[in-house]
Motif scaffolding. Structure first.
Motif, PDB file in Angstrom:
ATOM      1  N   LEU A 222       0.897  -1.108  -0.050  1.00  0.00           N
ATOM      2  CA  LEU A 222      -0.037  -0.149  -0.199  1.00  0.00           C
ATOM      3  C   LEU A 222       1.109   1.158  -0.190  1.00  0.00           C
ATOM      4  O   LEU A 222       0.419   2.249  -0.805  1.00  0.00           O
ATOM      5  CB  LEU A 222      -0.850   0.168   1.555  1.00  0.00           C
ATOM      6  CG  LEU A 222      -2.008  -0.957   1.221  1.00  0.00           C
ATOM      7  CD1 LEU A 222      -2.907  -1.043   2.563  1.00  0.00           C
ATOM      8  CD2 LEU A 222      -2.980  -0.734  -0.127  1.00  0.00           C
ATOM      9  N   SER A 223       1.852   1.234   0.742  1.00  0.00           N
ATOM     10  CA  SER A 223       2.749   2.221   0.842  1.00  0.00           C
ATOM     11  C   SER A 223       3.449   2.516  -0.612  1.00  0.00           C
ATOM     12  O   SER A 223       3.467   3.801  -1.098  1.00  0.00           O
ATOM     13  CB  SER A 223       3.826   1.950   1.762  1.00  0.00           C
ATOM     14  OG  SER A 223       4.987   3.058   1.744  1.00  0.00           O
ATOM     15  N   ARG A 224       4.054   1.557  -1.247  1.00  0.00           N
ATOM     16  CA  ARG A 224       4.444   1.896  -2.687  1.00  0.00           C
ATOM     17  C   ARG A 224       3.560   2.138  -3.541  1.00  0.00           C
ATOM     18  O   ARG A 224       3.794   2.927  -4.443  1.00  0.00           O
ATOM     19  CB  ARG A 224       5.059   0.398  -2.921  1.00  0.00           C
ATOM     20  CG  ARG A 224       6.632  -0.033  -2.280  1.00  0.00           C
ATOM     21  CD  ARG A 224       7.271  -1.033  -3.151  1.00  0.00           C
ATOM     22  NE  ARG A 224       6.516  -2.241  -3.360  1.00  0.00           N
ATOM     23  CZ  ARG A 224       6.464  -3.489  -2.247  1.00  0.00           C
ATOM     24  NH1 ARG A 224       7.291  -3.077  -1.205  1.00  0.00           N
ATOM     25  NH2 ARG A 224       5.692  -4.509  -2.599  1.00  0.00           N
ATOM     26  N   ALA A 225       2.260   1.721  -3.464  1.00  0.00           N
ATOM     27  CA  ALA A 225       1.232   2.032  -4.484  1.00  0.00           C
ATOM     28  C   ALA A 225       0.789   3.503  -4.060  1.00  0.00           C
ATOM     29  O   ALA A 225       0.761   4.226  -5.159  1.00  0.00           O
ATOM     30  CB  ALA A 225       0.097   1.193  -4.133  1.00  0.00           C
ATOM     31  N   ALA A 226       0.710   3.997  -2.979  1.00  0.00           N
ATOM     32  CA  ALA A 226       0.381   5.279  -2.470  1.00  0.00           C
ATOM     33  C   ALA A 226       1.710   6.176  -3.131  1.00  0.00           C
ATOM     34  O   ALA A 226       1.305   7.340  -3.620  1.00  0.00           O
ATOM     35  CB  ALA A 226       0.106   5.608  -1.168  1.00  0.00           C
TER      36      ALA A 226
END
Length: 266
Positions: A6-10
């Protein structure tokens, strides 16, 4: 694991939005340059290359490009020839008033260009050097030399002065030491400063408005004079061509000189 994804996607979403925000003006201008209307509008309703043909047929744009190119090339060359000795003196020598001299070289960076333009007009008009290549070159030198001094000084600070001392100890003269030792060390800052000086001079508008005239009209001034009475896609087409020219120059310099390493070192 899910938190990491989720962090990479955000982060990817934020970077994508940021890049789109930065590139949006260029994309809009690119799309607008193909419109078949006689005035600027968005979104366009047709597709044509007439605006690009109008750019090459416009005599004011052709002459402005020549004036800007010659002025920028001469300014970059003179800025390097002036900035390198100044950077050497400010970095290698210790003398009374050094801080004042350094402040004098860098002060144009702190003064608004409209103030510089008015001051240069008052200085160059009586000589007279306004409405001439030499007037434009001298005016642009004031705002380009500080960048060359900064980039070359950064290269000199990172260079090892003991190599110059060793060359002199072994019998090399001042010119030989500079040519064989100092110049290769400052080449990154010299190239980056020259490129910055060329781009700044080519794109300078405010100062050029004060010192240009009817015979020597740089391209930015010619564009301003054009949009004062007209508003059509040819201006967008000219902007696209200039962006493409800048990209080509940067790619060629990167392939030939390693611009990325040059700017990083400078």
């Amino acid at each position: 694991m899910n938190v990491s994804r989720l962090s990479r996607a955000a982060r990817s979403v934020v970077l994508t939005v940021l890049y789109l925000f930065l590139l949006a003006p260029i994309i809009i201008v690119l799309v607008e340059s193909f419109d078949n209307a006689t005035y600027l509008r968005f979104p366009p309703e047709g597709f044509t290359l007439d605006a690009y043909r109008q750019v090459f047929a416009n005599e004011a744009f052709r002459e402005g490009f020549q004036v800007s190119g010659v002025t920028a090339a001469a300014t970059a060359l003179l800025a390097v020839l002036t900035g390198v000795p100044a950077a050497l003196a400010l970095t290698r020598l210790r003398f009374r008033g050094r801080s004042a001299v350094e402040a004098a070289f860098l002060s144009p960076l702190l003064v608004p260009h409209i103030v510089l333009g008015l001051a240069l007009l008052l200085i160059l008009a009586p000589i007279p050097l306004t409405d001439s290549y030499w007037g434009l070159i001298l005016a642009h030198l004031g705002v380009t030399v500080p960048y060359v001094v900064r980039t070359v000084s950064a290269s000199l600070v990172s260079a090892d002065p003991r190599a110059e001392e060793a060359a002199r100890t072994l019998g090399a003269g001042g010119f030989t030491t500079f040519w064989r030792i100092t110049l290769p060390a400052i080449r990154p800052g010299l190239f980056s400063g020259g490129i910055i000086a060329f781009l700044l001079s080519f794109d300078e508008t405010v100062i050029s408005l004060f010192v240009s005239g009817q015979n020597t009209v740089p391209l930015p001034v010619a564009v301003l004079q054009y949009v004062e009475y007209r508003s059509d896609p040819s201006v967008a087409s000219l902007s696209v061509l200039l962006v493409l020219l800048s990209v080509v120059v940067v790619v060629l310099v990167e392939r030939g000189l390693g611009l990325r390493r040059t700017l990083r070192s400078g």
